[in-house]
Structure formats: C-alpha cells, structure tokens
Design a protein around this motif. Sequence first.
Motif, mmCIF file in Angstrom:
data_model
loop_
_atom_site.group_PDB
_atom_site.id
_atom_site.type_symbol
_atom_site.label_atom_id
_atom_site.label_comp_id
_atom_site.label_asym_id
_atom_site.label_seq_id
_atom_site.Cartn_x
_atom_site.Cartn_y
_atom_site.Cartn_z
ATOM 1 N N ALA A 172 44.901 52.836 25.514
ATOM 2 C CA ALA A 172 45.624 52.713 26.787
ATOM 3 C C ALA A 172 45.741 54.075 27.472
ATOM 4 O O ALA A 172 45.586 54.193 28.690
ATOM 5 C CB ALA A 172 47.004 52.111 26.544
ATOM 6 N N ASN A 175 42.529 55.226 29.287
ATOM 7 C CA ASN A 175 42.182 54.476 30.496
ATOM 8 C C ASN A 175 43.233 54.582 31.590
ATOM 9 O O ASN A 175 43.113 53.942 32.624
ATOM 10 C CB ASN A 175 41.966 52.998 30.146
ATOM 11 C CG ASN A 175 40.683 52.793 29.356
ATOM 12 O OD1 ASN A 175 39.699 53.480 29.598
ATOM 13 N ND2 ASN A 175 40.688 51.869 28.410
ATOM 14 N N ASP A 176 44.272 55.371 31.353
ATOM 15 C CA ASP A 176 45.394 55.443 32.282
ATOM 16 C C ASP A 176 45.245 56.641 33.220
ATOM 17 O O ASP A 176 45.257 57.786 32.787
ATOM 18 C CB ASP A 176 46.693 55.566 31.464
ATOM 19 C CG ASP A 176 47.929 55.565 32.351
ATOM 20 O OD1 ASP A 176 47.786 55.466 33.585
ATOM 21 O OD2 ASP A 176 49.037 55.666 31.803
ATOM 22 N N ASP A 237 40.291 46.850 24.366
ATOM 23 C CA ASP A 237 41.010 46.791 25.627
ATOM 24 C C ASP A 237 40.471 45.727 26.568
ATOM 25 O O ASP A 237 41.216 45.039 27.239
ATOM 26 C CB ASP A 237 40.873 48.160 26.291
ATOM 27 C CG ASP A 237 42.113 48.515 27.080
ATOM 28 O OD1 ASP A 237 43.205 48.137 26.639
ATOM 29 O OD2 ASP A 237 41.980 49.136 28.143
ATOM 30 N N ASN A 241 42.386 42.157 27.935
ATOM 31 C CA ASN A 241 42.791 42.032 29.337
ATOM 32 C C ASN A 241 42.142 40.829 30.014
ATOM 33 O O ASN A 241 42.745 40.190 30.876
ATOM 34 C CB ASN A 241 42.465 43.316 30.095
ATOM 35 C CG ASN A 241 43.465 44.403 29.757
ATOM 36 O OD1 ASN A 241 44.661 44.195 29.842
ATOM 37 N ND2 ASN A 241 42.985 45.551 29.325
ATOM 38 N N ARG A 377 48.502 46.061 35.119
ATOM 39 C CA ARG A 377 47.955 47.399 34.893
ATOM 40 C C ARG A 377 46.993 47.594 36.047
ATOM 41 O O ARG A 377 45.928 46.996 36.063
ATOM 42 C CB ARG A 377 47.156 47.432 33.598
ATOM 43 C CG ARG A 377 47.940 47.127 32.365
ATOM 44 C CD ARG A 377 46.988 46.832 31.216
ATOM 45 N NE ARG A 377 45.762 47.606 31.335
ATOM 46 C CZ ARG A 377 45.165 48.228 30.322
ATOM 47 N NH1 ARG A 377 45.670 48.142 29.121
ATOM 48 N NH2 ARG A 377 44.062 48.898 30.499
ATOM 49 N N SER A 378 47.371 48.404 37.023
ATOM 50 C CA SER A 378 46.499 48.492 38.189
ATOM 51 C C SER A 378 45.867 49.867 38.341
ATOM 52 O O SER A 378 44.707 49.979 38.698
ATOM 53 C CB SER A 378 47.262 48.106 39.450
ATOM 54 O OG SER A 378 48.472 48.817 39.505
ATOM 55 N N ASP A 379 46.603 50.930 38.025
ATOM 56 C CA ASP A 379 46.038 52.259 38.259
ATOM 57 C C ASP A 379 45.260 52.731 37.034
ATOM 58 O O ASP A 379 45.518 53.787 36.473
ATOM 59 C CB ASP A 379 47.156 53.257 38.589
ATOM 60 C CG ASP A 379 46.593 54.511 39.253
ATOM 61 O OD1 ASP A 379 45.473 54.427 39.802
ATOM 62 O OD2 ASP A 379 47.247 55.566 39.205
ATOM 63 N N VAL A 380 44.305 51.895 36.614
ATOM 64 C CA VAL A 380 43.607 52.153 35.359
ATOM 65 C C VAL A 380 42.134 51.777 35.509
ATOM 66 O O VAL A 380 41.750 51.093 36.448
ATOM 67 C CB VAL A 380 44.213 51.314 34.205
ATOM 68 C CG1 VAL A 380 45.537 51.857 33.748
ATOM 69 C CG2 VAL A 380 44.364 49.858 34.628
ATOM 70 N N GLN A 386 50.392 43.982 31.783
ATOM 71 C CA GLN A 386 51.120 44.660 30.704
ATOM 72 C C GLN A 386 51.814 43.646 29.798
ATOM 73 O O GLN A 386 51.811 43.786 28.588
ATOM 74 C CB GLN A 386 52.145 45.618 31.305
ATOM 75 C CG GLN A 386 51.478 46.798 31.990
ATOM 76 C CD GLN A 386 52.459 47.573 32.861
ATOM 77 O OE1 GLN A 386 53.647 47.264 32.926
ATOM 78 N NE2 GLN A 386 51.944 48.568 33.552
#
Length: 395
Positions: A172, A175-176, A237, A241, A377-380, A386
């Motif tokens: 996580a 990728n953040d 991941d 998702n 989770r958008s800014d990734v 989440q």
Amino acid sequence: MHHTTTMPTGRPTGCPFDPPAELAALRDEQPLRPLLYPDGHVGWLATGHAAIRAVLADPRFSSRPELAHFPLPREGFDGEMPPVPPGMFINADAPEHTRYRGLLTGRFTVRRMRLLSARVEEVTVEHLDAMERRGPSTDLVTAFAQPIPALMICELLGAPYADRDFFLEHTATFNDHEATAERQAESMAAFGGFLHDLVLAKRARPTDDLLSDLTETDLTDEELANVAFLLLGAGLDTTANMIALGTLALFTNPDQIALLRADPDRAVEELLRYLSIAHTGVRVALADVELDGHLIKAGQTVTISLEAGNRDPAKFPDPDRLDLSRHAAGHLSFGHGIHQCLGQQLARVEMRVALPALFERFPTLRPTVAPRDVPLRSDVDILGVQRLPVTWDVP
C-alpha cells in the motif's frame, strides 16, 4: 496541433468508477496530444485505444523510469529516478526484460493455473464459511477481497501467509502518492530485506513453489528478491481491489448480477475494462517515432491513460455503461505488448471463482453505506476501496 494540456485528475463525485471527465473530452478531440509535465517537460498524452496499443507494442518506447518524466507531482520527489535494480523486469527493456520474462512465463503455465483454480475454489469457500459464521455483516475488503489473492500469491511464490499484513502494508505504501519518498524508501528496505531472507531460505531448503523453482536458474539472490517483490506486490494489491471495487460496481448495477452468474468469464473481462484499476502508465521514446500524424521525439515521455483507452467509444460502444454481456476482449487492463501482465490468468481465475461465489452464497448481500460514502483509494497507482461494509439477511 492543439495547445499542450495538463493531466486531468479529478474523478467525478459520486461516480467512483468513472475516469476524470476531462479525459474523455481530450480523447474525443485528439487521442494523442502534447502534455505539460509538472517538471516543465513537454511530452505526450495518449487517451485513444489505438494510440495506446501502438505505443505499448512499439519497442522504440522504453519502460525505464529513470528516463521518464511523471505526469503527476509526487511528494518529496525531485524528478530523478535511480536506474532500476536487477530483476525489476517490469521496468526493464529488451533484452534484459526478455531474459527475466522467459524464465517466468513457463512457470505461469496453464497447468499450474488449473491446479490453482481448484485451490482458489477451496480458499473462497473457506472465507465465505467464515463470513457466514461471524455474520451477518463484515468489511468485505478484509474478510474476502484481500485474503484470497494474498493467500494464492503467497502459496504460488512460497512466501509465508502469516506475513501477509506486513506485505499488504508495504505494498500500500509503494502505491500511495501521498507517502513521502522517505517513507517509501523505508518500506522498500523492510520489504527487500524480508524477501532477501526468504530467497536464502529457499536456496537452503527448496519447497514446491515458484521461488524455489527459480533458485535453480542463474538468477542472483538480488534478482530473485526483486522478482519476488514484483510478483508479490502485483499479486496482492491488484486482484484484491478488483474484487472489492467489482462488488461495489455490482451493487451499483444490481441488474448485472445475474449476468455474472450466467457467464463469469465474459463478466470478468467487462469488469476489468470498466474499472481499469491500473489506470495510467508512462513510456519514453528512445528514437523519433511517427504516430497518429504526430512526431514523438526521442527522449519525450508519453503518458498512457489506460482508463481513457478502455472507455474509447471507437473500440467499445456505449463505453461508460457496465454491461456484463459485452464482449470486452481487447481491453487494456493487463496492458499490451511485451509487458502485458504475467499474472493475468491467475487474476482471472481468482475473479471468476470469487465474485460469483460471493453472490451465490449471499444473494441478499448489500452495502451498509451509500455507494458514494464508501472510502475509495483514489490518489494511488491502483484504484480500489479502503473498506466495503456489507450486510446480508440470515435465513
């Protein structure tokens, strides 16, 4: 030649599945256009399905991040990427890429995936049983969407499933986009150290798994640890998702659930196209390339918007509609060309088994919060949710 544009990012409110609306406008006007990067570089943005495929299939475009400019600003990142360490084949070009990929392709065989398919079914049933016992409400991410792919990739590689929380936490962080460069580096070091120890353990005592198989090749410890890093990161991941966000998409389009049961294979391809969770990539021109009537100069970065390409009406009629009866073959969600996702068959098996089984077991499954209130989770780099609080009726 239209003026340069900057990368659109704002996803429409209340429509967690839709790409930034501006991408569609840019694509309809000009599927390949100049793009202004945060560091001042003027490169390109590819939004059309055909333009993206052309870039991904062309060996004159490089995947090496140290050559690239990035379309979105990153926390604590000054623009210089180090060369990629050996084994990180996703960021390597031919011939290095070819060597790693060749060693792995034969190990992601149809036979191995078939054997895994039976195992995915077992694991899915175990998690549905546990949900039913603990029921009648849960967070679908931690109870179902995350553990199934995590268990499968751990078993395939031979990594201890007991350490999955460690893997998930670090994955996580990588990728953040909000994570500082420092935090990402610490995360990398911790994960890298763990995998290096795992490689040494497999060399000393091989077991029946992919990492043990690879110790018989000429790969060094560092290369093996980096290959394991890529496979674990990708396997944990992404599918998790897809399962969680896919379930949310089905809640939002309940008429489609029957189609999922009727033809899971077709349904999964359409969910992959519609959600495009790995939404953006970059390539760098190694030579001047003529494409779509434009000259891309050597050294220029091309940002490829996979989410825009997957919603291109020239390829998929009525593209903003989720239609599980659609024949969505040709979507770009696993990429295209030499870097096309190595684990795509495993991902497909996991989704084809897990999603229908979930709705089969809990026909009354529904979210306990409004879809617009589900924390995304958008800014990734990989879109997802989440948490997905759900409930169902107990007969």
